[in-house]
Each structure stands twice: as C-alpha cells, then as structure tokens.
Design a protein around this motif. Structure first.
Motif, short mmCIF file in Angstrom:
data_model
loop_
_atom_site.label_atom_id
_atom_site.label_comp_id
_atom_site.label_asym_id
_atom_site.label_seq_id
_atom_site.Cartn_x
_atom_site.Cartn_y
_atom_site.Cartn_z
N ALA A 154 0.94 -0.97 -0.10
CA ALA A 154 0.06 -0.06 0.06
C ALA A 154 0.88 1.29 0.04
CB ALA A 154 -0.80 0.09 1.19
N GLN A 155 0.52 2.29 -0.71
CA GLN A 155 0.97 3.52 -0.56
C GLN A 155 0.54 4.36 0.53
OE1 GLN A 155 -0.60 5.98 -3.69
NE2 GLN A 155 0.41 7.78 -2.77
N ARG A 156 0.91 4.26 1.53
CA ARG A 156 0.40 4.82 2.90
C ARG A 156 1.29 4.54 3.93
NH1 ARG A 156 -2.08 1.10 5.77
NH2 ARG A 156 -3.07 -0.66 4.53
N PRO A 157 1.19 5.12 5.06
CA PRO A 157 1.79 4.72 6.21
C PRO A 157 1.00 3.48 6.89
CG PRO A 157 1.03 7.09 6.49
CD PRO A 157 0.72 6.63 5.16
N PRO A 158 1.59 2.59 7.45
CA PRO A 158 1.06 1.51 8.18
C PRO A 158 -0.02 1.69 9.09
CG PRO A 158 3.09 1.58 9.03
CD PRO A 158 2.92 2.72 7.95
N GLY A 159 -1.05 1.08 9.28
CA GLY A 159 -2.14 0.95 10.46
C GLY A 159 -1.66 0.25 11.49
N ALA A 160 -2.71 -0.17 12.35
CA ALA A 160 -2.21 -1.24 13.52
C ALA A 160 -1.26 -0.48 14.31
CB ALA A 160 -2.05 -2.60 12.94
N ASN A 161 -0.86 0.64 14.54
CA ASN A 161 0.15 1.10 15.43
C ASN A 161 1.27 0.98 14.94
OD1 ASN A 161 -1.79 2.56 17.30
ND2 ASN A 161 -2.10 0.58 18.47
N GLU B 171 -7.96 -5.22 14.86
CA GLU B 171 -7.37 -4.28 15.92
C GLU B 171 -8.09 -4.24 17.32
OE1 GLU B 171 -6.04 -0.54 14.41
OE2 GLU B 171 -5.85 -1.44 12.48
N GLY B 172 -9.18 -4.80 17.47
CA GLY B 172 -10.04 -5.08 18.78
C GLY B 172 -10.55 -3.78 19.20
N ASP B 173 -10.51 -3.79 20.49
CA ASP B 173 -11.23 -2.63 21.36
C ASP B 173 -10.27 -1.53 22.17
OD1 ASP B 173 -14.14 -3.49 20.72
OD2 ASP B 173 -13.38 -5.31 21.97
N GLY B 174 -9.02 -2.31 22.08
CA GLY B 174 -8.06 -1.42 22.86
C GLY B 174 -6.80 -2.11 22.59
N TYR B 175 -5.56 -1.47 23.35
CA TYR B 175 -4.22 -2.03 23.04
C TYR B 175 -3.29 -1.39 23.79
CZ TYR B 175 -3.49 2.86 21.40
OH TYR B 175 -3.32 4.21 21.25
N ALA B 176 -2.08 -2.13 23.96
CA ALA B 176 -1.00 -1.77 24.77
C ALA B 176 0.19 -2.11 23.94
CB ALA B 176 -0.94 -2.55 26.10
N ILE B 177 1.05 -0.96 24.05
CA ILE B 177 2.38 -0.76 23.10
C ILE B 177 3.54 -0.94 24.16
CG2 ILE B 177 4.02 0.36 21.61
CD1 ILE B 177 1.36 1.76 20.40
N VAL B 178 4.27 -2.10 24.06
CA VAL B 178 5.56 -2.09 25.16
C VAL B 178 6.91 -1.90 24.19
CG1 VAL B 178 3.98 -3.50 26.42
CG2 VAL B 178 5.40 -4.69 24.58
N ARG B 179 7.80 -1.73 25.01
CA ARG B 179 9.02 -1.54 24.50
C ARG B 179 10.25 -1.98 25.28
NH1 ARG B 179 11.92 4.31 22.44
NH2 ARG B 179 11.60 4.71 24.59
N ALA B 180 11.41 -2.53 24.85
CA ALA B 180 12.38 -2.96 25.55
C ALA B 180 13.52 -3.06 24.65
CB ALA B 180 12.01 -4.51 26.19
N ARG B 181 14.67 -3.57 25.05
CA ARG B 181 16.06 -3.40 24.51
C ARG B 181 16.16 -4.69 23.63
NH1 ARG B 181 18.46 1.30 23.36
NH2 ARG B 181 18.52 2.76 25.20
N ASP B 182 15.65 -5.84 24.42
CA ASP B 182 15.66 -7.08 23.54
C ASP B 182 14.25 -7.63 23.16
OD1 ASP B 182 14.77 -9.54 25.35
OD2 ASP B 182 15.84 -7.79 26.48
N THR B 183 14.28 -8.35 22.15
CA THR B 183 12.72 -8.95 21.64
C THR B 183 12.16 -9.93 22.54
OG1 THR B 183 13.80 -8.46 19.16
CG2 THR B 183 11.90 -10.02 19.40
#
Length: 409
Positions: free
Chosen positions: A288-295, A378-390
């Motif tokens: 797609a020629q657009r930014p991605p969705g789904a955060n 994408e459901g009814d809510g979400y949580a984004i997490v971040r860390a140094r390792d996968t």
C-alpha cells in the motif's frame, strides 16, 4: 509566502490527526513556512481545530469531485495549493486526481491506482519477476471455478481495492465459493479478487521513499495473521518489531525495494505485507502507498527513536529525509478483545498485568465500557510495549493477552 498544504481525511480520528499535527511542525525543522488547510466531512474540535488555518467541509471526502471543488474554494481564499496530502488508502487515487487537476506535484493517478487496485498491482509485480500470490479477477462463477482448479482450496476473496484484511475472507470448498460469488453478486461490473491462500509466517515491510529511492525500511511480525484473527473473533492479536534485523530479512528488503520500483512511487511511506513460507521462500501479499495502520507507524518511531509523523511530512512535502535511524529497541503491540458479542461490559486483569509489565508500557488504550465490540482485528483497545531485546517484548505481550480479559454483554 507560506506554502499551502491541503490535508484530506473524512474524519479527525486520533491516528489520522497524528499525521496532520506534524505538518505545522515543518516550520520548526527549517522547512520553511507552511499554511495547513483541510478538507473533511467532520471538522476537528478542541486543540486539533488549531492545527489547521482553514477547513472546508464536504459531504463525501472520498469523492474526487467534492475534493476538487473544496480545493478550488481553498485556493480562492489562500492561493494555489503546494501539496495535496492524505494518509488513508481509500483516498489516494482521488488525491492524485486533485493533483492532476491543479498541477500539483506528488503521486500521479496511474501510480496511485496501481497501488490501490490489487489485481493490477500483482500483475505489475509479477511482470517485474517478484513473488506474489497467484490471483485472478473474478467476473463470473466460471472464472471462480477455473481459478479453483488452478490453485485449489483454501483461497482468499477480497475487493480489488480492499484495505489490509478488511472485507477479506477465506473459502475452503466449492460450495462456499459458489455461495460467496452469488451472495456478492459478482459480475463484470462488480468483480471480486481471488488469491491463492499463502501459508507461512506473516510479516510487514515499511519504507520511507524519497526521489524514488528507499531511504529507510523496517520489518514487523504478526502473531497470528490478521485473517486468522478476523475468522476467530476471540483471538487477541500481536504485532512485534524485533530489535535485530538479520540476514533472514535481507530477501524481504530486496523484494520490497524492487516492488516500490516496479510500482513507481517517488515520495512517501509504503506498507507491504509478506509471507515466509515453510520452505523459506517469500511471497508478497500486497503493498500500500500509505503509512501502516495497526499502530505500526507509532511502533516504528519507538523502535528507532524518531518522530515518524514528522518524517512522513518531510517526505511528502519536501521529498526530505532526516535519517539514518538506528534500530535501538524492540517494540510490540497487543490488541485487546474477547469472546462474545455486544458491548464492552467489564475488564479483568488490568491491574495484575500492569503490575507485571508497566515498566515496558509506552502507550495504552483500554477498551471503553459500554462501547460496541469492534469488528476490526485491531480490537477494542491496545497496549504498546518497548524493551532493549525482543524476547522481553514478546514475554510482556504474552502476559498482557493472557491476563487482560474483555467481557461483553
């Protein structure tokens, strides 16, 4: 004189406005003065109303005629447009038509339509020697039966100009296929796109492209696939950006870059879905020629410590790129939903999950009590997490989806 930037969107949704808010910030990065204008069906309110210097309201923001008339009105007030912009896939062809009408630089109608029409897209990709799902545009039951004999079952049906997994479903037998063709009243005037069902791990590939050259790329992984989640409304879906881009991703990068070259994009973001088959080969689902969705846009910025919304504005307004950006983090998103139907009645496990993983949470939106259950993967809510390792990110996501429970009534 400020440059007139016209931003088009039907509604001022939060994910949409994150891109619009980046346009005035071009002034702060030495990109010159801009005047930010908008064409919308529903104007923004509150602080977001101050993002724009002027807004023209239209009855249909997906109508090229409405957009041309609204652009003419803005031009009469402020002078000719410098750029005509938008981030939704459903409006890209119409934006290109407006550019052509007013002689504004940017993606042209042919290129926008090539990205939008998934059948033509796959024809172009295959002609360039790129691996993608076998497909056929169905105009009759005979077309459908012929394609079934060629690829077998299951197969995937979708609108030719669909977006992601929306309005996409799998058929597993000839009776299902016939029922779908009859139910959707498929004809030469209303065709349906059929594709072979790609088996394997699903990923995405994102780029920032300027001057026809890919300047930045990122890869994400889906657990499970969006189609599986659509077919199983109780599943909670996760998307992960692994910190390490290994040799395993090299062929995806080569294919993704070649796909953009084959389709002819000059400036902008792209979002490509691709599969890694069991034998190690890859195949393009669509691009797609657009930014991605789904955060994924937000997650990409978090993984590389940059502002992806401003990067989009730089690319589409100035053909500019301020990288390179180092991938310093792994980031993941868990999409929250549960079993049943109706409205969100209650949540369980939020405090428990928060106690376990809150040090990794960058952003969260809990399901709203009383809201109807979303029909999106994408459901009814979400949580984004971040860390140094996968592995830490995957463990945090596992905790969230196993602990948080959404109940409907």
């Amino acid at each position: 004189m400020p440059r007139n930037l016209i931003f088009v969107a039907p509604f001022p949704l939060e994910t949409t406005m994150r891109f619009a808010r980046a346009l005035p910030r071009l002034r702060s990065v030495g990109a010159g003065d801009v005047r930010v204008l908008a064409i919308m069906q529903e104007p923004p309110k509150g602080d977001d109303a101050r993002v724009f210097d002027d807004v023209v309201r239209v009855s249909d923001a997906l109508s090229a005629r409405d957009l041309i008339e609204a652009t003419q009105l803005l031009a009469s007030r402020h002078g000719p447009p410098h750029r005509v912009l938008g981030i939704l896939e459903a409006v890209q062809v119409q934006l290109a038509a407006v550019r052509a009408h007013f002689g504004v630089p940017g993606t042209d109608v042919r290129t926008a339509d090539l990205f939008r029409d998934k059948a033509r897209m796959k024809d172009a990709l295959r002609a360039a020697g790129l691996p993608c799902a076998r497909h056929r545009l169905l105009a009759s039951m005979r077309d459908a039966e012929d394609f079934a004999r060629e690829v077998g079952f299951p197969m995937v049906l979708k609108p030719p100009a669909g977006m992601g997994a929306k309005a996409t479903f799998r058929v597993s037998a000839i009776d299902q296929l016939r029922g779908a063709i009859d139910g959707m009243r498929v004809s030469a005037q209303k065709p349906m796109l059929a594709e072979e069902f790609l088996r394997g791990r699903e990923h995405s590939f994102e780029t920032i492209t300027t001057g026809g050259q890919v300047r930045f790329h990122s890869v994400s992984e889906y657990f499970p696939t969006p189609l599986e989640v659509l077919e199983n409304p109780w599943m909670q879906w996760c998307c992960v950006l692994p910190r390490e881009l290994t040799r395993e991703h090299d062929d995806a990068r080569e294919v993704g870059v070649a796909a953009i070259r084959a389709l002819g994009l000059d400036d902008g973001f792209t979002h490509m879905e691709w599969f890694r088959r069991a034998d190690g080969s890859i195949a393009i689902g669509e691009i797609a020629q657009r930014p991605p969705g789904a955060n994924i846009t937000r997650m990409t910025g978090l993984a590389h410590d940059f502002d992806p919304y401003l990067a989009w504005a730089r690319a589409v307004v100035d053909g500019g790129f301020d990288g390179p950006y180092e991938r310093r983090w792994s980031v993941g998103c868990a999409f929250l939903r549960g079993m049943g139907r109706g409205r969100v009645a209650r949540l369980e496990g939020v405090d428990e999950a928060n106690a376990k993983v809150r040090q990794y949470v960058e952003e969260a939106k809990l399901p709203t009590i009383g809201a109807p259950k979303s029909d999106s993967y994408e459901g009814d809510g979400y949580a984004i997490v971040r860390a140094r390792d996968t592995d830490t990110v995957k463990s945090a996501l596992k905790t969230i989806i196993e602990t948080v429970r959404v109940h409907y009534a």
